[in-house]
Design a protein around this motif. Structure first.
Motif, mmCIF file in Angstrom:
data_model
loop_
_atom_site.group_PDB
_atom_site.id
_atom_site.type_symbol
_atom_site.label_atom_id
_atom_site.label_comp_id
_atom_site.label_asym_id
_atom_site.label_seq_id
_atom_site.Cartn_x
_atom_site.Cartn_y
_atom_site.Cartn_z
ATOM 1 N N THR A 114 -0.047 30.398 7.861
ATOM 2 C CA THR A 114 0.958 30.488 8.920
ATOM 3 C C THR A 114 0.371 31.113 10.174
ATOM 4 O OG1 THR A 114 2.692 30.715 7.261
ATOM 5 C CG2 THR A 114 3.241 31.403 9.499
ATOM 6 N N VAL A 115 -0.396 32.188 10.013
ATOM 7 C CA VAL A 115 -1.023 32.848 11.165
ATOM 8 C C VAL A 115 -2.004 31.900 11.838
ATOM 9 C CG1 VAL A 115 -2.589 34.714 11.826
ATOM 10 C CG2 VAL A 115 -0.677 35.182 10.307
ATOM 11 N N GLU A 116 -2.761 31.152 11.043
ATOM 12 C CA GLU A 116 -3.725 30.194 11.609
ATOM 13 C C GLU A 116 -3.005 29.112 12.416
ATOM 14 O OE1 GLU A 116 -7.309 29.448 12.743
ATOM 15 O OE2 GLU A 116 -6.892 31.035 11.302
ATOM 16 N N MET A 117 -1.843 28.654 11.934
ATOM 17 C CA MET A 117 -1.066 27.660 12.682
ATOM 18 C C MET A 117 -0.557 28.251 13.997
ATOM 19 S SD MET A 117 1.126 25.584 9.753
ATOM 20 C CE MET A 117 2.571 25.833 10.705
ATOM 21 N N MET A 118 -0.099 29.508 13.962
ATOM 22 C CA MET A 118 0.391 30.145 15.189
ATOM 23 C C MET A 118 -0.731 30.309 16.202
ATOM 24 S SD MET A 118 3.277 32.918 13.902
ATOM 25 C CE MET A 118 2.057 34.131 13.515
ATOM 26 N N VAL A 119 -1.915 30.695 15.736
ATOM 27 C CA VAL A 119 -3.064 30.849 16.628
ATOM 28 C C VAL A 119 -3.433 29.502 17.243
ATOM 29 C CG1 VAL A 119 -5.546 31.365 16.673
ATOM 30 C CG2 VAL A 119 -3.968 32.916 15.519
ATOM 31 N N ALA A 120 -3.412 28.444 16.439
ATOM 32 C CA ALA A 120 -3.730 27.106 16.949
ATOM 33 C C ALA A 120 -2.717 26.674 18.005
ATOM 34 C CB ALA A 120 -3.774 26.098 15.808
ATOM 35 N N GLU A 121 -1.427 26.962 17.777
ATOM 36 C CA GLU A 121 -0.401 26.617 18.760
ATOM 37 C C GLU A 121 -0.580 27.407 20.054
ATOM 38 O OE1 GLU A 121 3.435 27.069 16.970
ATOM 39 O OE2 GLU A 121 3.016 25.590 15.414
ATOM 40 N N GLU A 122 -0.947 28.691 19.924
ATOM 41 C CA GLU A 122 -1.197 29.499 21.122
ATOM 42 C C GLU A 122 -2.378 28.949 21.915
ATOM 43 O OE1 GLU A 122 -1.688 33.529 19.857
ATOM 44 O OE2 GLU A 122 0.419 33.750 19.299
ATOM 45 N N ARG A 123 -3.427 28.499 21.205
ATOM 46 C CA ARG A 123 -4.590 27.912 21.886
ATOM 47 C C ARG A 123 -4.196 26.638 22.627
ATOM 48 N NH1 ARG A 123 -8.319 28.546 16.870
ATOM 49 N NH2 ARG A 123 -8.884 30.721 17.063
ATOM 50 N N LYS A 124 -3.396 25.783 21.974
ATOM 51 C CA LYS A 124 -2.947 24.551 22.619
ATOM 52 C C LYS A 124 -2.139 24.856 23.869
ATOM 53 C CE LYS A 124 -2.567 21.701 18.465
ATOM 54 N NZ LYS A 124 -1.606 21.050 17.551
ATOM 55 N N ALA A 125 -1.248 25.832 23.774
ATOM 56 C CA ALA A 125 -0.424 26.210 24.927
ATOM 57 C C ALA A 125 -1.294 26.757 26.048
ATOM 58 C CB ALA A 125 0.622 27.234 24.515
ATOM 59 N N ALA A 126 -2.318 27.537 25.699
ATOM 60 C CA ALA A 126 -3.213 28.094 26.714
ATOM 61 C C ALA A 126 -4.017 26.988 27.389
ATOM 62 C CB ALA A 126 -4.149 29.120 26.082
ATOM 63 N N VAL A 127 -4.464 26.004 26.604
ATOM 64 C CA VAL A 127 -5.225 24.882 27.168
ATOM 65 C C VAL A 127 -4.333 24.065 28.095
ATOM 66 C CG1 VAL A 127 -6.331 22.685 26.579
ATOM 67 C CG2 VAL A 127 -6.916 24.752 25.314
ATOM 68 N N ARG A 128 -3.076 23.818 27.672
ATOM 69 C CA ARG A 128 -2.146 23.075 28.521
ATOM 70 C C ARG A 128 -1.866 23.826 29.815
ATOM 71 N NH1 ARG A 128 2.255 22.818 24.753
ATOM 72 N NH2 ARG A 128 1.023 22.483 22.916
ATOM 73 N N ALA A 129 -1.674 25.137 29.717
ATOM 74 C CA ALA A 129 -1.395 25.932 30.911
ATOM 75 C C ALA A 129 -2.604 25.943 31.846
ATOM 76 C CB ALA A 129 -1.013 27.355 30.523
ATOM 77 N N ALA A 130 -3.798 26.052 31.278
ATOM 78 C CA ALA A 130 -5.008 26.043 32.105
ATOM 79 C C ALA A 130 -5.194 24.687 32.771
ATOM 80 C CB ALA A 130 -6.227 26.382 31.251
ATOM 81 N N ALA A 131 -4.907 23.612 32.049
ATOM 82 C CA ALA A 131 -5.046 22.270 32.620
ATOM 83 C C ALA A 131 -4.029 22.053 33.728
ATOM 84 C CB ALA A 131 -4.869 21.210 31.535
ATOM 85 N N SER A 132 -2.849 22.583 33.571
ATOM 86 C CA SER A 132 -1.833 22.376 34.603
ATOM 87 C C SER A 132 -2.125 23.199 35.855
ATOM 88 C CB SER A 132 -0.444 22.712 34.057
ATOM 89 O OG SER A 132 -0.344 24.098 33.803
ATOM 90 N N ARG A 133 -2.901 24.273 35.729
ATOM 91 C CA ARG A 133 -3.252 25.081 36.908
ATOM 92 C C ARG A 133 -4.499 24.563 37.609
ATOM 93 N NH1 ARG A 133 -3.454 29.676 33.536
ATOM 94 N NH2 ARG A 133 -1.381 29.847 32.711
ATOM 95 N N SER A 134 -5.262 23.732 36.927
ATOM 96 C CA SER A 134 -6.492 23.226 37.535
ATOM 97 C C SER A 134 -6.166 22.113 38.517
ATOM 98 C CB SER A 134 -7.437 22.716 36.439
ATOM 99 O OG SER A 134 -6.912 21.546 35.861
ATOM 100 N N ASN A 135 -7.180 21.524 39.097
ATOM 101 C CA ASN A 135 -6.986 20.450 40.076
ATOM 102 C C ASN A 135 -6.890 19.087 39.404
ATOM 103 O OD1 ASN A 135 -7.000 22.202 42.183
ATOM 104 N ND2 ASN A 135 -9.209 22.096 42.451
ATOM 105 N N GLY A 136 -6.439 19.053 38.183
ATOM 106 C CA GLY A 136 -6.351 17.804 37.454
ATOM 107 C C GLY A 136 -5.168 16.954 37.863
ATOM 108 N N GLY A 137 -4.383 17.370 38.835
ATOM 109 C CA GLY A 137 -3.268 16.567 39.303
ATOM 110 C C GLY A 137 -1.945 16.977 38.701
#
Length: 163
Positions: A114-137
């Motif tokens: 369960t903890v591993e799944m939560m960590v994976a979800e947090e990583r995905k959310a962080a990657v999405r947030a970083a991508a949305s802040r970049s110049n990727g459009g």
């Protein structure tokens, strides 16, 4: 017996760690900072102070029921021991988590998964947030460009050009 009028005021006692404001002066109870111990002393403290579970080494893991994090004996904070003779206490290393050994359980395979799944979800959310802040459009949903105020300005701009 004569009737006596007692003029004592009622005593108000604030709970530990509470903020007490009196005459615009706020006082907080500060917890003592963690103390530095050698690995052997820390393991000894864990063995003495955690009456709920046994500690074989500082590498052993526990699951904190309060903050939901996996912590190791190495990470656990030991505080207290004023001048070498005060009581020591153990606390979770997670910021703003005030759990104690009673709140730490041995992590089962289910908890680890369960903890591993939560960590994976947090990583995905962080990657999405970083991508949305970049110049990727892509832009964040709560940024000024896609908010309701921005949409209303764009809508009003069409009328301004038409007039």
């Amino acid at each position: 017996m004569t009737d006596r009028i007692l003029t004592d005021t009622r005593i108000h006692r604030a709970p530990d760690c509470a903020i007490t404001c009196r005459e615009h002066i706020c006082l907080t109870v500060a917890l003592s900072p963690p103390i530095a111990l050698s690995d052997a002393d820390k393991l000894d403290a864990l063995r003495r102070l955690d009456q709920f579970r046994q500690w074989g080494s500082l590498d052993e893991k526990r699951y904190c029921l309060v903050c939901g994090k996996i912590i190791t004996g190495q990470q656990i904070q030991v505080a207290g021991g004023t001048r070498g003779n005060g009581p020591l206490r153990l606390s979770c290393p997670t910021v703003r988590c005030n759990s104690i050994p009673m709140d730490w359980v041995l992590p089962t395979d289910e908890i680890l998964a369960t903890v591993e799944m939560m960590v994976a979800e947090e990583r995905k959310a962080a990657v999405r947030a970083a991508a949305s802040r970049s110049n990727g459009g892509r832009e964040r949903a709560d940024s000024g460009h896609s908010g309701i105020a921005s949409q209303l300005r764009k809508f009003a701009l069409h009328f301004k050009r038409a007039s």
